[in-house]
Design a protein around this motif. Structure first.
Motif, PDB file in Angstrom:
ATOM      1  N   ALA A   1      40.945  30.245  24.118  1.00  0.00           N
ATOM      2  CA  ALA A   1      41.125  31.424  23.264  1.00  0.00           C
ATOM      3  C   ALA A   1      40.209  32.559  23.700  1.00  0.00           C
ATOM      4  CB  ALA A   1      40.864  31.056  21.803  1.00  0.00           C
ATOM      5  N   ALA A   2      38.996  32.241  24.123  1.00  0.00           N
ATOM      6  CA  ALA A   2      38.057  33.269  24.572  1.00  0.00           C
ATOM      7  C   ALA A   2      38.557  33.930  25.853  1.00  0.00           C
ATOM      8  CB  ALA A   2      36.676  32.660  24.800  1.00  0.00           C
ATOM      9  N   ILE A   3      39.083  33.122  26.767  1.00  0.00           N
ATOM     10  CA  ILE A   3      39.615  33.661  28.028  1.00  0.00           C
ATOM     11  C   ILE A   3      40.824  34.549  27.750  1.00  0.00           C
ATOM     12  CG2 ILE A   3      40.749  33.040  30.200  1.00  0.00           C
ATOM     13  CD1 ILE A   3      39.002  30.471  30.183  1.00  0.00           C
ATOM     14  N   PHE A   4      41.718  34.084  26.883  1.00  0.00           N
ATOM     15  CA  PHE A   4      42.889  34.895  26.528  1.00  0.00           C
ATOM     16  C   PHE A   4      42.457  36.208  25.870  1.00  0.00           C
ATOM     17  CE2 PHE A   4      45.362  30.689  25.877  1.00  0.00           C
ATOM     18  CZ  PHE A   4      45.595  30.592  27.241  1.00  0.00           C
ATOM     19  N   GLY A   5      41.464  36.128  25.009  1.00  0.00           N
ATOM     20  CA  GLY A   5      40.993  37.318  24.306  1.00  0.00           C
ATOM     21  C   GLY A   5      40.395  38.355  25.236  1.00  0.00           C
TER      22      GLY A   5
ATOM     23  N   LEU B   1      39.469  42.534  35.649  1.00  0.00           N
ATOM     24  CA  LEU B   1      38.998  41.890  34.418  1.00  0.00           C
ATOM     25  C   LEU B   1      38.112  40.671  34.707  1.00  0.00           C
ATOM     26  CD1 LEU B   1      42.122  41.955  32.053  1.00  0.00           C
ATOM     27  CD2 LEU B   1      40.117  43.445  32.021  1.00  0.00           C
ATOM     28  N   GLU B   2      37.701  40.487  35.963  1.00  0.00           N
ATOM     29  CA  GLU B   2      36.943  39.284  36.301  1.00  0.00           C
ATOM     30  C   GLU B   2      35.668  39.147  35.473  1.00  0.00           C
ATOM     31  OE1 GLU B   2      35.006  36.931  40.134  1.00  0.00           O
ATOM     32  OE2 GLU B   2      36.302  38.665  40.440  1.00  0.00           O
ATOM     33  N   GLN B   3      34.882  40.211  35.382  1.00  0.00           N
ATOM     34  CA  GLN B   3      33.624  40.100  34.659  1.00  0.00           C
ATOM     35  C   GLN B   3      33.820  39.829  33.173  1.00  0.00           C
ATOM     36  OE1 GLN B   3      30.594  39.884  36.282  1.00  0.00           O
ATOM     37  NE2 GLN B   3      30.080  39.115  34.245  1.00  0.00           N
ATOM     38  N   PRO B   4      34.707  40.546  32.480  1.00  0.00           N
ATOM     39  CA  PRO B   4      34.936  40.221  31.059  1.00  0.00           C
ATOM     40  C   PRO B   4      35.462  38.806  30.841  1.00  0.00           C
ATOM     41  CG  PRO B   4      35.823  42.393  31.580  1.00  0.00           C
ATOM     42  CD  PRO B   4      35.415  41.779  32.878  1.00  0.00           C
ATOM     43  N   VAL B   5      36.359  38.349  31.715  1.00  0.00           N
ATOM     44  CA  VAL B   5      36.917  37.006  31.558  1.00  0.00           C
ATOM     45  C   VAL B   5      35.839  35.946  31.758  1.00  0.00           C
ATOM     46  CG1 VAL B   5      38.450  35.314  32.649  1.00  0.00           C
ATOM     47  CG2 VAL B   5      39.312  37.585  32.091  1.00  0.00           C
ATOM     48  N   LEU B   6      35.026  36.084  32.802  1.00  0.00           N
ATOM     49  CA  LEU B   6      33.969  35.105  33.060  1.00  0.00           C
ATOM     50  C   LEU B   6      32.914  35.132  31.958  1.00  0.00           C
ATOM     51  CD1 LEU B   6      33.414  35.344  36.926  1.00  0.00           C
ATOM     52  CD2 LEU B   6      34.802  33.721  35.630  1.00  0.00           C
ATOM     53  N   SER B   7      32.566  36.311  31.491  1.00  0.00           N
ATOM     54  CA  SER B   7      31.575  36.414  30.422  1.00  0.00           C
ATOM     55  C   SER B   7      32.066  35.734  29.153  1.00  0.00           C
ATOM     56  CB  SER B   7      31.253  37.881  30.137  1.00  0.00           C
ATOM     57  OG  SER B   7      30.638  38.494  31.249  1.00  0.00           O
TER      58      SER B   7
END
Length: 365
Positions: free
Chosen positions: A149-153, A207-213
């Motif tokens: 859910a966090a990754i999707f968000g 979106l790599e940084q937001p997704v990993l964070s």
């Protein structure tokens, strides 16, 4: 509100990563830390537009075209570029360009053209590849849904018209915590086995940084095991040009009249129309002759763009109507696109459209 707040929003609409290698989009003069007094939106950031911004109390000009493309070795005011830069610095006006990155998103410049013509079923004419990445994340079963859910968000897991897409494979992870660690499960100094899921999710590169964070924040492990790999798949929502369909096929002359009316044209340069109705239409704002063959390959009956050279008209091969409506004319509604987005996001803030027509081309009628 700071100028950086506005530019960061614009970069969610058209990520800088999507600009072409020759381009110079982004903040060109001024500081992101300045308090913004107002925004003036224009197609070009000429000296006249900058002086208009000063007169209207705006210290940020958002333009489609960058006024600076190459390096400036001297700034003496000898040409229109140097005069614009001098004016922007003298009057503390920040200049921001949102150019080929806005061309390359499906909701950008070309979408405005398509809307004027009433096109439906639109898609990118020449999608870009190399912009997708895949995340492999290893998560204990108990926390898999929370991490997903966090990754999707954060924007992961979009494929076309589908969201929250992932693949999940069960397996067993092993690890041995060393002294000084704080393991979520297991004991220090002993190998531990844990039932885990391998979650696979794709995301656009910007979106790599937001997704990993988001993944790391949601993950229960002290050290998160994950892999990120680049993909060669095409990203269907980014790329050059657009192609769609007219709700009702038109004879060529009626289609040309539609172009003339919707883009306020006094003249259209075009090839001899093929002997068939116009139904499928490709288009590209600005200088788009490089996409003529792509338009042919996609089965377009007409291709609308600007800045077509004499020999490039032959590329239509008498198989489609190639119409050159002019560079400025094809992009003129980009001003409305940007102003509308900014006004929707910042409804209590001053967002103005330039009253200066920056088109350098005139037509003798």
């Amino acid at each position: 509100m700071q100028i950086g707040d506005i530019t960061r929003f614009l970069e969610t609409l058209a990520p800088p990563l999507l600009q072409e290698s020759y381009d110079n989009a982004g903040l060109l003069t001024g500081s992101a830390a300045w308090e913004c007094t107002g925004v003036l939106v224009s197609l070009d950031a000429t000296e006249e537009v900058i002086l208009e911004a000063k007169q209207k109390g705006c210290n940020l000009v958002v333009a489609h075209h960058p006024i600076i493309f190459g390096g400036l070795k001297k700034i003496t005011g000898k040409n229109y570029v140097e005069r614009a830069v001098i004016a922007s610095i003298k009057h503390d006006i920040a200049l921001y360009a949102i150019h080929t990155n806005l061309d390359n998103v499906i909701t950008g410049v070309n979408a405005q053209m398509a809307e004027r013509l009433g096109l439906v079923n639109c898609k990118i004419l020449q999608p870009k590849s190399g912009l997708l990445k895949k995340l492999f994340c290893f998560v204990p079963v108990s926390h898999a849904e929370f991490v997903r859910a966090a990754i999707f968000g954060a924007g992961g897991g979009h494929i076309g018209n589908y969201s929250e897409c992932s693949f999940n494979a069960a397996g067993k992870g092993t690890f041995k915590a060393a002294d000084g660690s704080n393991p979520f499960v297991g004991e220090i100094g002993k190998r531990h086995e844990e039932e885990e899921l391998k979650i696979e999710v794709i995301f656009p590169a910007w979106l790599e940084q937001p997704v990993l964070s988001a993944m790391i924040k949601a993950h229960p492990y002290e050290e998160v095991a994950y892999d990120v790999v680049g993909l060669d798949n095409q990203l269907q929502t980014t790329g050059s040009g657009l192609i769609g369909e007219l709700p009702k096929a038109l004879i060529p002359n009626d289609f040309l009249q539609l172009l003339k009316d919707q883009f306020n044209l006094s003249v259209i340069k075009h090839t001899t129309p093929p002997a068939k109705p116009i139904h499928k239409v490709a288009l590209c704002g600005g200088a788009g002759s490089f996409l003529t063959k792509a338009a042919l390959a996609a089965g377009a009956d007409a291709y609308v763009t600007g800045d077509v050279k004499y020999h490039e008209f032959f590329d239509a091969e008498n198989r489609l109507l190639l119409a050159d409506i002019g560079h400025w004319e094809s992009e003129q509604f980009t001003i409305d696109l940007l102003a509308d987005h900014l006004q929707d996001k910042f409804p209590t803030f001053a967002v103005l459209k330039t009253a200066v027509k920056t088109n350098p081309v005139e037509y003798f009628k």
